[in-house]
Every structure is written in structure tokens, then in C-alpha cells.
Write a protein that holds these residues in place. Structure first.
Motif, PDB file in Angstrom:
ATOM      1  N   ARG A 572       0.827  -1.205   0.000  1.00  0.00           N
ATOM      2  CA  ARG A 572       0.000   0.000   0.000  1.00  0.00           C
ATOM      3  C   ARG A 572       0.866   1.262   0.000  1.00  0.00           C
ATOM      4  O   ARG A 572       0.589   2.221  -0.745  1.00  0.00           O
ATOM      5  CB  ARG A 572      -0.924  -0.012   1.212  1.00  0.00           C
ATOM      6  CG  ARG A 572      -2.077   0.977   1.116  1.00  0.00           C
ATOM      7  CD  ARG A 572      -3.020   0.849   2.285  1.00  0.00           C
ATOM      8  NE  ARG A 572      -4.295   1.494   2.027  1.00  0.00           N
ATOM      9  CZ  ARG A 572      -5.250   1.606   2.932  1.00  0.00           C
ATOM     10  NH1 ARG A 572      -5.082   1.101   4.143  1.00  0.00           N
ATOM     11  NH2 ARG A 572      -6.386   2.211   2.629  1.00  0.00           N
ATOM     12  N   THR A 576       1.125   3.916  -3.081  1.00  0.00           N
ATOM     13  CA  THR A 576       0.784   5.312  -2.815  1.00  0.00           C
ATOM     14  C   THR A 576       1.924   6.236  -3.200  1.00  0.00           C
ATOM     15  O   THR A 576       1.700   7.328  -3.742  1.00  0.00           O
ATOM     16  CB  THR A 576       0.434   5.494  -1.328  1.00  0.00           C
ATOM     17  OG1 THR A 576      -0.656   4.626  -0.987  1.00  0.00           O
ATOM     18  CG2 THR A 576       0.028   6.935  -1.039  1.00  0.00           C
ATOM     19  N   ARG A 612      -7.902  12.996  -3.626  1.00  0.00           N
ATOM     20  CA  ARG A 612      -7.824  11.982  -2.573  1.00  0.00           C
ATOM     21  C   ARG A 612      -7.408  10.653  -3.193  1.00  0.00           C
ATOM     22  O   ARG A 612      -8.064  10.170  -4.117  1.00  0.00           O
ATOM     23  CB  ARG A 612      -9.167  11.853  -1.863  1.00  0.00           C
ATOM     24  CG  ARG A 612      -9.536  13.093  -1.056  1.00  0.00           C
ATOM     25  CD  ARG A 612     -10.831  12.904  -0.321  1.00  0.00           C
ATOM     26  NE  ARG A 612     -11.960  12.800  -1.230  1.00  0.00           N
ATOM     27  CZ  ARG A 612     -13.151  12.303  -0.890  1.00  0.00           C
ATOM     28  NH1 ARG A 612     -13.356  11.832   0.313  1.00  0.00           N
ATOM     29  NH2 ARG A 612     -14.127  12.267  -1.770  1.00  0.00           N
ATOM     30  N   LYS A 614      -6.859   6.703  -2.957  1.00  0.00           N
ATOM     31  CA  LYS A 614      -7.319   5.516  -2.241  1.00  0.00           C
ATOM     32  C   LYS A 614      -6.629   4.286  -2.839  1.00  0.00           C
ATOM     33  O   LYS A 614      -6.741   4.038  -4.043  1.00  0.00           O
ATOM     34  CB  LYS A 614      -8.840   5.367  -2.364  1.00  0.00           C
ATOM     35  CG  LYS A 614      -9.621   6.614  -1.933  1.00  0.00           C
ATOM     36  CD  LYS A 614      -9.562   6.833  -0.439  1.00  0.00           C
ATOM     37  CE  LYS A 614     -10.453   7.985  -0.007  1.00  0.00           C
ATOM     38  NZ  LYS A 614     -10.423   8.196   1.454  1.00  0.00           N
ATOM     39  N   PRO A 618     -11.273  -0.377   0.747  1.00  0.00           N
ATOM     40  CA  PRO A 618     -12.055   0.714   1.328  1.00  0.00           C
ATOM     41  C   PRO A 618     -12.126   0.613   2.848  1.00  0.00           C
ATOM     42  O   PRO A 618     -11.813  -0.426   3.438  1.00  0.00           O
ATOM     43  CB  PRO A 618     -13.432   0.505   0.711  1.00  0.00           C
ATOM     44  CG  PRO A 618     -13.521  -0.972   0.536  1.00  0.00           C
ATOM     45  CD  PRO A 618     -12.128  -1.430   0.185  1.00  0.00           C
ATOM     46  N   ASP A 622     -15.403  -1.363   6.168  1.00  0.00           N
ATOM     47  CA  ASP A 622     -13.998  -1.479   6.533  1.00  0.00           C
ATOM     48  C   ASP A 622     -13.529  -2.922   6.330  1.00  0.00           C
ATOM     49  O   ASP A 622     -13.955  -3.835   7.033  1.00  0.00           O
ATOM     50  CB  ASP A 622     -13.812  -1.062   7.990  1.00  0.00           C
ATOM     51  CG  ASP A 622     -12.336  -0.893   8.355  1.00  0.00           C
ATOM     52  OD1 ASP A 622     -11.482  -1.419   7.621  1.00  0.00           O
ATOM     53  OD2 ASP A 622     -12.060  -0.244   9.377  1.00  0.00           O
ATOM     54  N   ASP A 669     -15.190   7.458   2.590  1.00  0.00           N
ATOM     55  CA  ASP A 669     -14.440   6.200   2.660  1.00  0.00           C
ATOM     56  C   ASP A 669     -15.060   5.088   1.824  1.00  0.00           C
ATOM     57  O   ASP A 669     -14.548   3.961   1.823  1.00  0.00           O
ATOM     58  CB  ASP A 669     -14.339   5.738   4.117  1.00  0.00           C
ATOM     59  CG  ASP A 669     -13.488   6.672   4.957  1.00  0.00           C
ATOM     60  OD1 ASP A 669     -12.481   7.178   4.428  1.00  0.00           O
ATOM     61  OD2 ASP A 669     -13.831   6.906   6.127  1.00  0.00           O
ATOM     62  N   TRP A 671     -16.246   3.058  -1.613  1.00  0.00           N
ATOM     63  CA  TRP A 671     -15.819   2.819  -2.977  1.00  0.00           C
ATOM     64  C   TRP A 671     -16.944   2.136  -3.734  1.00  0.00           C
ATOM     65  O   TRP A 671     -17.857   1.575  -3.129  1.00  0.00           O
ATOM     66  CB  TRP A 671     -14.616   1.875  -3.045  1.00  0.00           C
ATOM     67  CG  TRP A 671     -13.354   2.374  -2.451  1.00  0.00           C
ATOM     68  CD1 TRP A 671     -13.153   3.502  -1.709  1.00  0.00           C
ATOM     69  CD2 TRP A 671     -12.087   1.736  -2.563  1.00  0.00           C
ATOM     70  NE1 TRP A 671     -11.846   3.591  -1.352  1.00  0.00           N
ATOM     71  CE2 TRP A 671     -11.162   2.535  -1.853  1.00  0.00           C
ATOM     72  CE3 TRP A 671     -11.651   0.580  -3.184  1.00  0.00           C
ATOM     73  CZ2 TRP A 671      -9.814   2.196  -1.757  1.00  0.00           C
ATOM     74  CZ3 TRP A 671     -10.320   0.238  -3.086  1.00  0.00           C
ATOM     75  CH2 TRP A 671      -9.411   1.040  -2.387  1.00  0.00           C
ATOM     76  N   MET A 688     -11.413  12.045  -6.492  1.00  0.00           N
ATOM     77  CA  MET A 688     -10.809  10.880  -5.854  1.00  0.00           C
ATOM     78  C   MET A 688     -10.349   9.886  -6.910  1.00  0.00           C
ATOM     79  O   MET A 688     -11.039   9.653  -7.902  1.00  0.00           O
ATOM     80  CB  MET A 688     -11.840  10.231  -4.922  1.00  0.00           C
ATOM     81  CG  MET A 688     -11.407   8.948  -4.259  1.00  0.00           C
ATOM     82  SD  MET A 688     -12.671   8.355  -3.088  1.00  0.00           S
ATOM     83  CE  MET A 688     -13.974   7.822  -4.215  1.00  0.00           C
ATOM     84  N   VAL A 690      -8.965   5.830  -7.261  1.00  0.00           N
ATOM     85  CA  VAL A 690      -9.059   4.581  -6.506  1.00  0.00           C
ATOM     86  C   VAL A 690      -8.300   3.474  -7.230  1.00  0.00           C
ATOM     87  O   VAL A 690      -8.474   3.291  -8.443  1.00  0.00           O
ATOM     88  CB  VAL A 690     -10.536   4.179  -6.316  1.00  0.00           C
ATOM     89  CG1 VAL A 690     -10.638   2.819  -5.649  1.00  0.00           C
ATOM     90  CG2 VAL A 690     -11.277   5.240  -5.504  1.00  0.00           C
TER      91      VAL A 690
END
Length: 885
Positions: A572, A576, A612, A614, A618, A622, A669, A671, A688, A690
């Protein structure tokens, strides 16, 4: 990981430039299936300039093994000299490689001081039969050992093999880069008979599905023994097993569909069967149509119109409001309704669906009522009125052939009327390229405007089916004339045709979830086979299909376990970082864009900064919290005996969850893509981007890859999504996701010039239609995605920006572009390709590669393309969005 290799280019006259010794291959004994068995590397100098193998100048090794030497016994002295020669040759190769490393560093420093105009010479040595070192050497100079060791790990070797096996070195990358980068893979992966297309995206999706399949079929690990996980896995496995149980599906036959259609008919007909004429009767008919539509829409079945819940981009992009739009159609696009051959086939399919559903309903009634044939016929005639033919009656033995023929003729005639009805809906709908225009499709209005335009639908009653506590007073209409046209079409259409339209929309949507022996399943399958071009009767692996159903209907639940197994460590964080590096590269490039003024560049930088990002999974629901997942899917069944009902339950859950957002603020938060999907997206109202964990896998991503591979593959995906924020549609939203003019008029005019250029470029590309003709790409429909693909240059710049910090301080440009090009390898049926041209905003994959590098001068420089090469056009012919021409 040690310093990796570069691959020598094998196209005639196009060598991959390298500045360091490279590991190329080891003998492969543990290679995954699907890899080519050809040698990992061939000598790039083995062919003559015209591509033919030369034999007039045998090599030293050939002379060593020649017949003359083989016929004579070697003396001890000769053997000693040969051994010494071999040792000296190996040492020479090593020292030249070492010399080249330091010399490259010196030349790089000299280049920065303006003294790097001497052309290098290419020297190739074969050190052993399984390791090949290729180096571009300058004049030798004193050197030290390389700081990083050559990478000989299995991972390096496998990655090398996968790239080499993808190439078609008979192609010139400057003329046909897509085939050069992918020809080997395309030949090694012919289309399966049950698929209309198959490429790198689909191959990775299969791998992800196999991981989920293993999770569904094996006992849960101890880390997933919570009560919530047991509940979630119970639903997943129940759904999966109900899909696998083909015996039970065949036993049930058409029964599930017949029961659903019976409920639909009762809602649509109510207590009255006559054609409405008085205002009260018209009001009653509207109520019944409203109830029937709400029933279908709540189960995810398109009919007449569509509602979605999205932000009010003109006022507050985070305030969720109702959007009214046109529905999906039985055929993929409007153009299909204009083709006589397709229309004839579609009418035949509709006829079969009408007959199969009617027969199933009669059988169901007969079984439920336990009536005699005579009494059943009298009862069913009353139930079926005003259906345009009497029921079949009996068990089939006493049905007259003439009567059956008559039923078929009547069903065919009714199917023709439904086809005419759908054609009118298609004609009233927007073309897909206009439907993607955010300004043209943003038409806010009081709800009363919609109710007046379409009085046949009682909208308050309709809304009550979804949100009994919230009734909107404002609606966004993507195309206001559609509501007016729909009202007129409904007024001019008989009740029996509307009812049949609703039935066939239901059958087309739900019959794929029946057993394969069901007549309705076979009817819709015919339509699918014709439109996709797959082989008739070719059906893929059932387990693969069932895993896909689990992903589509319970994707966030399955994603919890997929992420736990595949997306660990620093994936991750590394993903990112690649994305944020590209954002920074984009911001730096804004000052050099020739069509953008300083004020607009500053605003664009602020929007890029506000995006944003992502990555992976998501937080709503959660993925890390089993209680969150369990609560999200609390309405979904997992009955191992009823696959059809499980599908309906999941569809209803999705619809109701969406409607629950009406009138609320956007969940930042949430998706719309589940974690295992191989895809990514940009959402303009949320500003955003994703990237699900599913696409952060090879051949797109590996956290341990060298930077040129990582930025060329995953970086191209990331730059594509970032660039969508500034494409023909995305640029119309500001940094808060609101529709407004935030560029200056001069900048907008400059952008439109570039837009016209790329529309014209891609409109000239064609594909074969499979019938001897050509179909042009729709440059207007694909413009946004083509601009998104042009963002590849940002990934290139992001990689170059951290170039000196990378331990791979060599010329890796060619491998950067190869890493980009090879992710788009796709084999596709001509019929499917035509459908994609008509419906998909993405260009054919070949042009996503060649059309993109056509506009990137750095590509031609990397491959030393001549000025006459197809992919090295004059600057005035290039559509360069993100730089100076």
C-alpha cells in the motif's frame, strides 16, 4: 533485491541501450504454465542487417566445432591453448563490463557538462550457455566493482522471462510498438472458445479469482475464527455452493424465473385486465406500472428509466441527490437496432423467451393448483387474458402441432412489437458520447417537472418503495426530453406490449442464473454468443463463473480475505508513493504546458494537490473490520440451495444501500469497486482516484520491482487516472468536485485545440469488423480516455525525477515503455471489437499503446527511431497535451 537487468532489443536495428552488465537468463526448470519455452534471450548480432542469417563469417565457436577440427585429435598443447583462450575471453568480458559501468558514470557527468556527443559502441559477449551479458561500452577507463550485484534470484529470472516471452522481435517498435511489446504473449495465449476477449487484465483477474476460490473451498485459518468471520464466510460459501450446484439448478428449471414473473404480472395487472380509458382507469394503470417498475428496479433490473444517487455537482458535490436517466437496452447500443440481421436474431430470442416463460408459468400454476387439464385451461385462460394466445394446456402429449405453431407465430408477432417499442426507447436516448458530457447532462429541476413530463409514473409511491422516510424535492435530469418522449411512447403502446417488455427485460437479466438446461437460459445465451462472437455452446469453467458471481454480489466481503492474502507488507505504501510521485511530476510540468496560462496552472496544481488517493481497500465497509463487513451485507442470503434467490437478495441489497444515501453527505471512505477487481477509476465529484488491491499485482505492480518497471506499468495506470481529472470531462470539475469554469477562457481555448487534435487522430484508426470491412474508432466517445492515456508522460517524468536516487542508474527508457505497452496485450473476437467500438469509451488496446506513444517524443528517442518512422511523427502532427511542442 540486487541491481536488475535490462533486456536487449531484438528488432532489426533497434537495440535496447544498456550501460551496465546485465543478467539475462538462467535455465528455467520451474516456470509457471503459460510461459514460452523458447530461449530466454538470443544474440542480437546473430542476424545480418537485412534480417537473414549470415554464414560467410563463422564465429570462433563455430570454427572450434567445425568439421575440420572435429576430425583431428587435439594435442595437449592445443587443449591448453584453448583453455587459456577461453579463460582470457571470460576475463575480457568481465573487465569490459566493469569498465563500462564506471565509464557510463563518467559520461553521464560529462553529459551534464555538455560533453557527451560521442556515440557509444555496442559489444556483446556470451559468457556461458545460460548467462548472457550485454553491455554498451565506451572507451575503457579505470573502474571499480559495481556497487550493486547482478540479480540472479528466481524472481528476477522469472520477470526477465515474462518480458522476453511477451516480445515479438520481428516487429519494429518504431512502426508497431503494440505488436513488438505483445506479439509473443498474444501468440502464446489464443482466445479460449468461451471468451470473446482475453488479455493481461483478464489473466490477472483469473489469478485473483483462483485465490478467492481457494479461500471459499478450504477451511478458514485460525485468524478468521471470529463470529463475524464465520457469518461472512458462511454467506460467501453458501452463495458459491448454490452456484456450483448445477444438478439442483437443472431440477428447478424455469421455476424461479416463473415465480418472479408471476409476481411482476400481479403487480402490473392488479385487479383490472381491461385497457384503460377513463382518467380514473389511467390513474390506476399508472399505479400498477409504478409498482411493477419499483419491483424490478429494486432487484437491479433496468426498464423504462433509471435512477441513481450521486452528488449535486452544481451546488454541493458531496450532497447526494437523485439523478434521472435513460435505461439500459436489450441490445448493447442504439446502432444495433438499425441492423436488420441483428434485429431478426433479437426478435427470435425474444420469441423464445416469451414462449419459455409462458410455458413455465403454466406448468407452475398446474402444479400449484393440482387441477385437471380441463379445469386448468379454463382457469389459465382467465389468468392469461389479455395474453394474445390461449395456454398450451395438458402435459404436452395432447397439444396439437398446428396449435403450437400458432402459439409460436403469435409470440413472434408480439416479440416484434416489443422490438419496435425498444427501438423507440433507443431513438429517444442520448448517444453515448453526449451522455459523457457532464455539462450537457446536468439539468437540475424541481421534482414536479419530472412528474408533469412523465405522468404515467407515480413517483412518490415509487420513492416510497426505496426510501419511505425521504422524498426528494429536486432531481437532476441527464436529458429532459427523454422523459417527455417516454411519456409519449407509453401513451402510444398497448398494455400487453408494455407488460411483455417488462417480462423480457426480466428474463434477459435473470435467466443467466438458471440452470443451463432451462429454455430461457439457452435463449439469452444465443443473444450473448452472437453479440460477443464466442463459439456456440462454449461454456467456461463453472467454478470460475461462480467465483465471479461471488465477487460481483459480495465483493467487499470476499475482498476482506483476498486483501489479507495478497496485499501485505509495504504494498500500500509503495503504491501510494508511485501515485504521489506522479502527482508531483504533473504539478511541476504545469509551468511548461504551452496552452495553459499561469492562473489556470496554479488552479490545476491545487486540484491535483487536493485529489484523494485511495489504495488497496475501502474503509466503508472497513475491510479490516469483520463487524463492518457483516453489517454491510446483513440483507444478503447465502442459501446453498437457492442460487437464483441469492442473486436477487444481493441485487436488492445493493439498490437499497444506494437509496439510503439520498439526502445525505457523501461517505468519503466508500468505494464502488471491490478490492479484488483488476481496475481503477477517477471519480470527479469526489475528486478521488481509486486503485483496488486487485490491480496492484504483477504484471502491473510489485513492490520489489525496479523503478522503470514499476512506473512503466502501474505508473501508467496511476497517471491515467490522475489525468482524468483534467480530461475533456474531468477538467470541468474544480478541486471540490463542483461543475464550474475554473480555467481562463484562453486556457480552455488552448485545451480545445488539443482536444480536436486527439479526436481527429483516433478517429482515423480502424479495426476489422470480421466481415471484410473496417470500423472507425469514435474519437469523440474515446477522447477522455485517450487524454487519460496521454498521462503516460507524467509517469515517465516521475520515474526520471527519482532516477538518480535509484540504484538502477542506467538507460532504462526502453524497458519503461515496454512495461507500459505489455499490460495492454489483448486478443479479441472481431464481433466483440465492434461492440467495444460502439459502447466503450476506451479505444482498442492496440491504439491505447501506439496512439499514446505516437504523441510522446521521448519514446522515439528511447528506441532511436528514424525520422520516417510511423511512431516518430513531426512535432506538428503530434497531440502533445502536457508539454511544449
Amino acid at each position: 533485491m540486487g541491481r536488475l537487468w535490462e533486456i536487449p532489443g531484438l528488432a532489426a536495428g533497434k537495440k535496447l541501450r544498456t550501460n551496465y552488465p546485465r543478467i539475462v537468463a538462467l535455465t528455467m526448470t520451474d516456470r509457471p504454465s503459460g510461459y514460452e519455452t523458447a530461449p530466454l534471450l538470443r544474440d542480437p548480432d546473430a542476424d545480418s542487417e537485412d534480417g537473414e542469417t549470415t554464414t560467410s563469417n563463422p564465429t570462433w565457436s563455430e570454427r572450434l566445432n567445425s568439421e575440420s577440427l572435429a576430425q583431428k585429435p587435439l594435442t595437449p598443447l592445443t587443449k591448453l591453448l584453448l583453455c587459456i583462450s577461453l579463460v582470457l575471453l571470460i576475463l575480457a568480458a568481465v573487465f569490459i563490463g566493469l569498465f563500462a559501468g564506471v565509464q557510463h558514470k563518467l559520461n553521464s557527468e560529462r553529459g551534464r557538462n555538455g560533453d557527451d556527443d560521442k556515440p557509444p559502441s555496442t559489444v556483446t559477449f556470451t559468457a556461458t550457455s545460460t548467462v548472457l551479458a550485454t553491455t554498451t561500452a565506451h572507451l575503457p577507463s579505470p573502474t571499480n566493482a559495481p556497487k550493486e550485484p547482478v540479480c540472479l534470484t528466481p524472481q528476477c529470472v522469472m520477470l526477465s522471462s515474462s518480458i522476453l516471452s511477451s516480445l515479438d522481435t520481428s516487429e519494429d517498435p518504431c512502426e508497431n510498438f503494440y505488436e513488438y511489446a505483445n506479439g509473443g504473449w498474444l501468440r502464446a495465449h489464443p482466445l479460449p472458445s468461451d471468451k470473446s476477449s482475453f488479455g493481461k487484465f483478464e489473466a490477472l483477474a483469473q489469478q485473483n479469482e483462483q485465490i478467492i476460490q481457494r479461500i471459499l473451498e478450504t477451511p478458514s485459518p485460525s485468524s478468521f475464527k471470529t463470529s463475524y468471520d464465520e457469518q461472512i464466510l458462511g454467506k460467501l460459501r453458501g452463495f458459491y455452493n448454490s452456484c456450483l450446484n448445477e444438478t439442483r439448478l437443472d431440477e428447478r428449471g424455469q421455476e424461479p424465473l416463473a415465480e418472479f414473473v408471476q409476481t411482476l404480472r400481479k403487480l402490473y395487472r392488479g385487479e383490472r385486465l381491461s385497457v384503460s380509458s377513463t382518467p380514473e382507469e389511467q390513474k390506476e394503470e399508472g399505479r400498477r406500472l409504478t409498482e411493477a417498475l419499483a419491483f424490478l428496479h429494486s432487484r437491479g433490473i433496468d426498464a423504462l428509466f433509471d435512477f441513481r444517487i450521486e452528488g449535486d455537482v452544481g451546488v454541493d458535490p458531496n450532497h447526494m441527490i437523485l439523478w434521472f436517466s435513460q435505461p439500459g437496452l436489450g441490445l448493447p447500443s442504439k446502432k444495433y437496432y438499425q441492423e436488420e440481421e441483428i434485429r431478426d436474431m433479437y426478435q427470435d430470442v425474444l420469441t423464445r423467451l416469451i414462449l419459455s416463460v409462458a410455458e413455465a408459468e403454466e406448468k407452475m400454476l398446474r402444479q400449484k393448483e393440482g387441477m385437471s387439464t380441463l379445469s386448468f385451461t379454463a382457469q389459465s385462460e382467465n389468468i392469461w387474458s389479455p395474453w394474445p394466445w390461449p395456454p398450451l394446456g395438458g402435459d404436452g402429449d395432447d397439444v396439437d402441432d398446428d396449435k403450437l405453431e400458432n402459439q409460436t407465430a403469435k409470440a413472434y408477432k408480439l416479440a416484434g412489437k416489443v422490438l419496435q417499442f425498444e427501438t423507440k426507447l433507443a431513438d429517444a436516448s442520448l448517444d453515448p458520447e453526449i451522455l459523457r458530457d457532464p455539462v450537457a447532462t446536468y439539468n437540475p429541476a424541481p421534482l414536479s417537472n419530472l412528474t408533469i413530463a412523465l405522468p404515467q409514473i407515480h413517483f412518490k409511491e415509487y420513492f416510497a418503495s426505496f426510501t419511505p422516510r425521504s422524498f426528494p424535492d429536486r432531481v437532476i435530469m441527464t436529458y429532459p426530453p427523454y422523459a417527455i418522449s417516454l411519456s409519449d411512447i407509453l401513451d402510444r403502446t398497448s398494455s400487453e406490449v408494455i407488460e411483455t417488455y417488462l417480462v423480457v427485460r426480466t428474463a434477459l437479466t435473470l435467466s443467466p442464473y438458471l440452470g443451463m438446461s432451462a429454455p430461457s437460459w439457452r435463449a439469452q445465451r444465443t443473444l450473448y454468443e452472437v453479440l460477443s462472437g464466442i463459439k456456440k455452446g462454449a461454456v467456461g469453467d463453472r467454478a470460475e463463473y461462480c467465483v465471479q458471481q461471488v465477487e460481483e454480489k459480495l465483493g467487499f466481503a470476499a475482498g476482506r480475505y483476498f486483501v489479507n492474502e495478497t496485499f501485505t507488507g509495504e504494498s500500500r505504501e509503495k503504491g501510494t508513493k508511485v501515485i504521489t510521485d506522479i502527482v508531483k511530476s504533473f504539478q511541476r510540468s504545469l509551468q511548461d504546458i504551452d496552452w495553459m496560462d499561469e492562473k489556470s496552472a496554479k488552479a490545476a496544481s491545487q486540484k491535483a494537490e487536493a485529489i484523494r488517493v485511495k489504495v488497496g481497500f475501502p474503509l466503508s465497509p472497513d475491510t479490516r473490520d469483520p463487524a463492518s463487513i457483516a453489517n454491510y451485507y446483513r440483507l444478503v442470503q447465502g442459501d446453498e440451495d437457492k442460487f437464483f434467490e441469492n442473486v436477487l437478495s444481493a441485487g436488492s441489497s445493493d439498490k437499497f444501500k444506494a437509496w439510503l444515501q439520498l439526502g445525505k453527505q457523501r461517505d468519503p471512505d466508500s468505494w464502488r469497486m471491490y478490492p479484488s477487481i483488476v481496475d481503477a477509476y477517477f471519480k470527479a465529484p469526489a475528486n478521488m482516484i481509486v486503485f483496488p488491491a486487485g490491480i496492484l499485482q504483477p504484471p502491473f505492480f510489485n513492490k520489489d520491482w525496479p523503478s522503470y518497471m514499476l512506473y512503466g506499468a502501474f505508473g501508467s495506470v496511476a497517471s491515467h487516472e490522475l489525468t482524468h481529472a483534467f480530461d475533456s470531462a474531468g477538467r470541468l470539475y474544480n478541486q471540490d468536485g463542483k461543475l464550474e469554469q475554473w480555467w481562463t477562457n484562453e486556457t480552455s481555448d488552448g485545451f480545445n485545440e488539443k482536444l480536436d487534435c486527439i479526436v481527429k487522430q483516433f478517429s482515423e484508426y480502424t479495426i476489422d469488423d470480421g466481415k471484410g470491412g473496417k470500423v472507425h474508432v469514435n474519437g469523440n466517445l474515446t477522447s477522455g480516455e485517450n487524454i487519460g492515456d496521454s498521462g503516460l508522460i507524467q509517469a515517465y517524468r516521475a520515474w526520471k525525477a527519482q532516477y538518480n536516487e535509484s540504484y538502477l542508474a542506467g538507460n532504462e527508457e526502453q524497458l519503461f515503455f515496454i512495461s507500459f505497452g505489455r499490460i495492454w496485450a489483448t486478443n479479441m473476437k472481431p464481433v466483440a471489437a465492434v461492440q467495444r467500438i460502439r459502447t466503450d469509451p476506451h479505444s482498442p488496446d492496440k491504439y491505447r499503446v501506439d496512439g499514446t506513444v505516437f504523441n510522446i517524443p521521448e519514446f522515439a528517442e528511447a528506441f532511436n527511431c528514424s525520422k520516417k518512422a510511423k511512431l516518430n511523427p513531426p512535432r506538428e502532427k503530434q497531440c502533445i497535451f502536457w508539454g511544449n511542442v
